[in-house]
Design an enzyme around this catalytic site. Sequence first.
Site, PDB file in Angstrom:
ATOM      1  N   TYR A   3       0.860  -1.181   0.000  1.00  9.95           N
ATOM      2  CA  TYR A   3       0.000   0.000   0.000  1.00  9.95           C
ATOM      3  C   TYR A   3       0.897   1.232   0.000  1.00  9.95           C
ATOM      4  O   TYR A   3       1.554   1.532   1.001  1.00  9.95           O
ATOM      5  CB  TYR A   3      -0.899  -0.030   1.228  1.00  9.95           C
ATOM      6  CG  TYR A   3      -1.946   1.058   1.308  1.00  9.95           C
ATOM      7  CD1 TYR A   3      -2.275   1.859   0.219  1.00  9.95           C
ATOM      8  CD2 TYR A   3      -2.633   1.279   2.496  1.00  9.95           C
ATOM      9  CE1 TYR A   3      -3.240   2.838   0.308  1.00  9.95           C
ATOM     10  CE2 TYR A   3      -3.609   2.256   2.592  1.00  9.95           C
ATOM     11  CZ  TYR A   3      -3.903   3.029   1.508  1.00  9.95           C
ATOM     12  OH  TYR A   3      -4.869   4.010   1.602  1.00  9.95           O
ATOM     13  N   LYS A  12      -1.483  -1.511  -3.977  1.00  7.62           N
ATOM     14  CA  LYS A  12      -2.579  -0.545  -3.941  1.00  7.62           C
ATOM     15  C   LYS A  12      -1.929   0.827  -4.016  1.00  7.62           C
ATOM     16  O   LYS A  12      -1.236   1.257  -3.093  1.00  7.62           O
ATOM     17  CB  LYS A  12      -3.401  -0.681  -2.660  1.00  7.62           C
ATOM     18  CG  LYS A  12      -4.496   0.377  -2.518  1.00  7.62           C
ATOM     19  CD  LYS A  12      -5.163   0.326  -1.157  1.00  7.62           C
ATOM     20  CE  LYS A  12      -6.168   1.468  -0.993  1.00  7.62           C
ATOM     21  NZ  LYS A  12      -6.747   1.519   0.378  1.00  7.62           N
TER      22      LYS A  12
END
Length: 303
Positions: free
Chosen positions: A142, A170
Amino acid sequence: MTRNAAALESFGSVLVAMVTPMDADGDLDIDAAVVLAEKLVADGVSGIVLNGTTGESPTTHQPEKDALVRAVVDAVGDRVRIVAGAGSNDTKHAVRIAASAERTGAHGLLINAPYYNRPSQEGVYRHIRAVADAADLPVMLYDIPGRTGVAIGDEALDRLAEHPRVLAVKDATGDVPAGFARMRRTGLAFYSGDDALNLAWLTHGAVGVVSVIGHVVAGPIAEMVGCISRGDLRRAQDLAVELVGVCDALMGAGQGAVYAKAALDLLGVIPSRAVRSPLVAATEDELADLAERLRVAGLFPAP
């Protein structure tokens, strides 16, 4: 199997970063969390992220994180993928979160760079590597430097891409062209981490989205992802335009967890919009404005 195929199998293509429902006193509401998870599945998500930023991970504690993962896995884990956030600015703490997420049944991990400390890129790499090594689960990185204060740089990303369990990223950097180059170079699957850029990411090769607005519009988002995979760009564009109002309503006025909870409260999905300090729940004026925005978007009936 390519990384894209492995990521889709491990995480799905349409994930919602789920809020953590709480009662009026700020205590975890497991029953409401299960109801919300069931609603998201019915709406067409293929994955749910628990204990992420939108789940107020900085202010929930280990027993609560475990209880939430266990309850949601028990309720819907046979139908969708459950990805657990393993974020902390203390590497040993993040390692414990990851190991515990595996024990409580999570199907994958979401690991961000350590926040606030602003370590070197070597420190970022070592932190994420340690957390990825702590559980035998597929990993989605992330990258959200606006919150962590430090990005996952190219060198660290390239090294992490060599880890056998790191499958995806992500990306919430806002830099789609850079992400396009990174996905090509590393072979990692990319997911949009910014609802306003979902269409841009998908048309640049992302395999899916991790959404906040999906709390209330998962169906149209899933349709948009499907349109891109079928090559129906015109319909995908139409859907993206239709979702602008919802995106502005939930993400444009403040912290996503606050407004996602407020929207779910307005729609009768969860019984409380309570959040934990330092977040502050939407005020009555903010709630009225949100209700009007949702009415304009066709999600909330006129009085």
